[in-house]
Design an enzyme around this catalytic site. Structure first.
Site, PDB file in Angstrom:
ATOM      1  CG  ASP A  49      19.846 -17.020 -48.809  1.00 37.88           C
ATOM      2  OD1 ASP A  49      18.794 -16.437 -49.123  1.00 37.88           O
ATOM      3  OD2 ASP A  49      20.954 -16.749 -49.322  1.00 37.88           O
ATOM      4  CG  ASP A  50      20.950 -21.967 -47.354  1.00 37.92           C
ATOM      5  OD1 ASP A  50      20.878 -21.678 -48.560  1.00 37.92           O
ATOM      6  OD2 ASP A  50      21.988 -21.806 -46.682  1.00 37.92           O
ATOM      7  CG  HIS A  96      22.785 -23.044 -52.526  1.00 39.42           C
ATOM      8  ND1 HIS A  96      22.786 -22.471 -51.269  1.00 39.42           N
ATOM      9  CD2 HIS A  96      23.378 -24.260 -52.373  1.00 39.42           C
ATOM     10  CE1 HIS A  96      23.357 -23.304 -50.406  1.00 39.42           C
ATOM     11  NE2 HIS A  96      23.726 -24.393 -51.053  1.00 39.42           N
TER      12      HIS A  96
END
Length: 310
Positions: free
Chosen positions: A13-14, A134
């Site tokens: 993620d991210d 998110h």
């Protein structure tokens, strides 16, 4: 009974948060430890991340962000219900508070989600094969309906539903965080019908809350996977399980590897947060690339893949 074949999507993620996060995720991908990434298009290093994904052929989806940093839709950068008085998104908890008070305009949520899909397409040259939220904003009340409609409109087939088997038994998670996770779980249960109605799919099993940051270890990942598969197969034989029991089970493991962010570089418009600056990101990276984790996958007949391989 022949061995269950497990397809495991390990999502970093991210991606796009900062150059050091990008580098860490790429290193994990090249080591065979991450098989899929989720891009923050409002991240300060998003364009760089998209280039890296192209260069290394990394399967990439969209990490829709309504809670951290700045919107990508020009019209929402000023005077929008999604922003606090400083002109940034409300934050992980602030977003939830504003939503519960009825302060968020859902047409602005739709506008921003669509702008993020369009920017993703501009950066990568294709639509995202999967899209999630998110800080798990995509399963929140009201937001879940808009999110599902946007996915359907763009023909994005896959998402994430963060319901983690055995989460309640994880006594190492501090109470304040556990409260947040149980809220995410409840919201996720209430989202299943909405996503199903819109024809959106997700892996059979989700793992990632119990193994985040300092709680990640090779043993923790093994036992989370093994326990989840055991629970899944026992349920699969029950009459309430609607899907036919095939010889395959799909799992998504959510991870956050990277080299720690060094301010002021990074973030989504307001600089990097504490978790991104902490040693916990590096700890995840070092755990994921351990050879004993890889060999465990092989002995368990676990095949790493991306969403398009499901």
């Amino acid at each position: 009974l022949r061995m269950l074949q497990v397809k495991l999507v390990v999502t970093g993620d991210d991606f796009g948060y900062c150059p050091r996060r990008n580098q860490g995720i790429v290193d994990c991908f090249l080591a065979g430890a991450v098989s899929n990434v989720s891009l923050l298009v409002n991240g300060s290093a998003a364009a760089d991340a998209a280039k890296l994904a192209r260069r290394y052929n990394i399967p990439i989806g969209l990490h829709a962000n309504l809670s951290e940093g700045s919107p990508v839709c020009q019209l929402l950068k000023t005077n929008s219900s999604l922003l606090n008085q400083d002109g940034f998104f409300h934050g992980k908890m602030g977003f939830r508070t504003a939503l519960s008070k009825g302060l968020l305009n859902m047409s602005e949520v739709r506008q921003e989600l669509k702008a993020q899909v369009e920017l993703f397409r501009e950066l990568t040259g294709h639509l995202p094969p999967h899209m999630d939220g998110h800080q798990h904003v995509h399963v929140l009340p009201e937001v879940r309906h808009v999110f599902a409609e946007v996915l359907k409109e763009y023909g994005i087939k896959y998402t994430r539903v963060p319901i983690e088997p055995g989460l309640h038994k994880c006594d190492w998670i501090p109470p304040s965080l556990m409260d947040f996770y149980l809220g995410v779980e409840e919201d996720s249960f209430n989202t299943v019908d909405v996503f199903t109605r819109h024809g959106i799919r997700w892996p059979d099993i989700y793992i990632g809350l119990s193994t985040m940051g300092k709680n990640m270890s090779v043993g923790a990942i093994w036992s989370a996977i093994d326990a989840a598969i055991a629970e899944f197969t026992s349920k699969a034989h029950s009459p309430t399980q609607s899907r036919p029991l095939s010889g395959t089970v799909a799992i998504e493991l959510m991870v956050h590897p990277g080299y720690p962010s060094v301010p002021p570089v990074g973030g989504c418009g307001e600089g990097p947060d504490d978790f991104s600056q902490s040693w916990e990101r590096l700890h995840e990276l070092q755990t994921l690339i351990k050879p004993e984790l890889q060999s465990h996958y092989k002995t368990r007949n676990i095949q790493l893949c991306s969403f398009k391989d499901l």
